[in-house]
Write an enzyme that holds these catalytic residues in place. Structure first.
Site, short mmCIF file in Angstrom:
data_model
loop_
_atom_site.label_atom_id
_atom_site.label_comp_id
_atom_site.label_asym_id
_atom_site.label_seq_id
_atom_site.Cartn_x
_atom_site.Cartn_y
_atom_site.Cartn_z
N TRP A 114 0.82 -1.22 0.00
CA TRP A 114 0.00 0.00 0.00
C TRP A 114 0.85 1.27 0.00
O TRP A 114 0.34 2.36 -0.17
CB TRP A 114 -0.94 0.00 1.22
CG TRP A 114 -1.99 -1.08 1.17
CD1 TRP A 114 -2.21 -1.98 0.16
CD2 TRP A 114 -2.97 -1.38 2.18
NE1 TRP A 114 -3.26 -2.81 0.48
CE2 TRP A 114 -3.75 -2.46 1.71
CE3 TRP A 114 -3.27 -0.83 3.43
CZ2 TRP A 114 -4.81 -3.00 2.45
CZ3 TRP A 114 -4.31 -1.37 4.17
CH2 TRP A 114 -5.08 -2.44 3.68
N LYS A 115 2.14 1.13 0.26
CA LYS A 115 3.05 2.29 0.33
C LYS A 115 2.47 3.34 1.28
O LYS A 115 1.79 2.99 2.25
CB LYS A 115 3.32 2.84 -1.07
CG LYS A 115 3.81 1.74 -2.03
CD LYS A 115 4.37 2.26 -3.31
CE LYS A 115 4.84 1.10 -4.18
NZ LYS A 115 5.43 1.51 -5.44
N HIS A 133 13.02 -2.30 -0.53
CA HIS A 133 12.25 -1.80 -1.68
C HIS A 133 13.05 -0.69 -2.37
O HIS A 133 13.75 0.08 -1.70
CB HIS A 133 10.89 -1.27 -1.21
CG HIS A 133 9.97 -0.97 -2.34
ND1 HIS A 133 10.06 0.17 -3.08
CD2 HIS A 133 8.98 -1.70 -2.90
CE1 HIS A 133 9.14 0.15 -4.03
NE2 HIS A 133 8.47 -0.98 -3.95
N GLU A 164 11.70 -6.33 -8.88
CA GLU A 164 10.95 -5.15 -9.27
C GLU A 164 11.85 -4.22 -10.09
O GLU A 164 12.59 -3.42 -9.51
CB GLU A 164 10.46 -4.40 -8.03
CG GLU A 164 9.57 -5.23 -7.13
CD GLU A 164 8.64 -4.36 -6.30
OE1 GLU A 164 7.44 -4.57 -6.38
OE2 GLU A 164 9.13 -3.46 -5.60
N GLY A 178 1.62 -2.74 -6.19
CA GLY A 178 1.49 -1.41 -5.62
C GLY A 178 0.14 -0.81 -5.98
O GLY A 178 -0.87 -1.05 -5.32
N GLY A 179 0.12 -0.02 -7.06
CA GLY A 179 -1.09 0.71 -7.46
C GLY A 179 -2.35 -0.14 -7.48
O GLY A 179 -3.40 0.28 -6.98
#
Ligand code: PGA
Length: 253
Positions: A7-8, A92, A164, A231-232
């Site tokens: 979710w960052k 990350h 990533e 992520g998004g």
């Protein structure tokens, strides 16, 4: 297979609760697919409370390498365990890029996470410039070794790697399934050198970088892609669950 939502630094308490609640209520039995929600620190306890007793686990997005002490603003592995976390994202690219994380600091955190029974999700990936110069494989190999050299194999399911490519994160650009597969196979070869071939074969290597419902099937059907770090597309229940379903399809023989 493992699908983790990263979710960052997004959502507030109320939207975080809504998201976790609707993922829980809409998720049918994911079978062998592990589902992990990596929430901001301040929501971990609440998210754990909402998903506890379901097949969904909770992870953090970072942690400190020391047990406790005068480290203002930091969060330890045992704190994460005490609020129900089973996983922690480490290294990350956003931490490497904006917060000075290095291979050495990632390694220290990996050791600490394993010691406390947290599953580290170790992120590696090259910059666009490094790929253009033909250095992607060397960069990723250095990051894998840097994070894991001297670390004893923690056991099946106790270590996860996420590839990533930095140029694909949040950009809408995705590595092609072939590009991703090639790098995942390369990472697995590195892991065989650090652990045994049999252990390396069983380590989940996730792909991250604009994984979406539209490309999840193609990526997850690659033999060395064992899940996704999302992520998004993890910030709303529908696309996230659709990626979980793609993983369920890909896991079927
Ligand atoms: P993205 O992020 O899916 O928005 O590209 C992935 C990640 O950084 O973990």
């Amino acid at each position: 297979m493992l699908i983790a939502g990263n979710w960052k630094m997004n959502l507030d308490m109320s939207t975080a609760r809504q998201l976790a609640g609707s993922i829980r209520s809409s998720l049918e039995d994911p079978g062998p697919v592990e589902v992990v929600l990596c929430a901001p620190f301040v929501y971990l306890d609440a998210v754990y409370g909402l998903v506890h007793g379901s097949p969904i686990s909770v992870g953090a997005q970072n942690m400190h390498a020391e047990d406790a002490g005068a480290y203002t603003g930091e969060i330890s592995a045992s704190m994460l365990r005490s609020v129900g976390c089973s996983h922690v994202i480490l290294g990350h690219s956003e931490r490497r890029q904006y917060f000075g994380e290095t291979d050495k600091s990632v390694r220290d955190k990996v050791v600490q996470a394993v010691r406390h029974g947290l599953v580290p999700v170790v992120c590696v990936g090259e910059l666009l410039d490094e790929r253009d110069k033909g250095e992607a494989e060397a960069v990723v190999a250095r990051q894998v070794r840097g994070a894991l050299e001297g670390v004893a194999y923690p056991g099946r399911g106790k270590l996860v790697i996420a590839y990533e490519p930095v140029w694909a994160i949040g950009t809408g650009r995705t590595a092609s399934p072939e590009q991703a597969q090639a790098m995942h196979a390369h990472i697995r070869t590195e892991l065989s050198g650090l652990f045994s071939e049999g252990d390396a074969a069983r380590i989940d290597i996730l792909y991250g970088g604009s994984m979406k419902p539209a490309n999840a099937d193609d990526l997850l059907s690659q033999p060395d892609i064992n899940g996704g770090l999302i992520g998004g597309a993890s910030l709303e229940a529908a696309p996230f669950l659709s990626i979980v379903r793609a993983a369920m399809r890909a896991d079927r023989p």
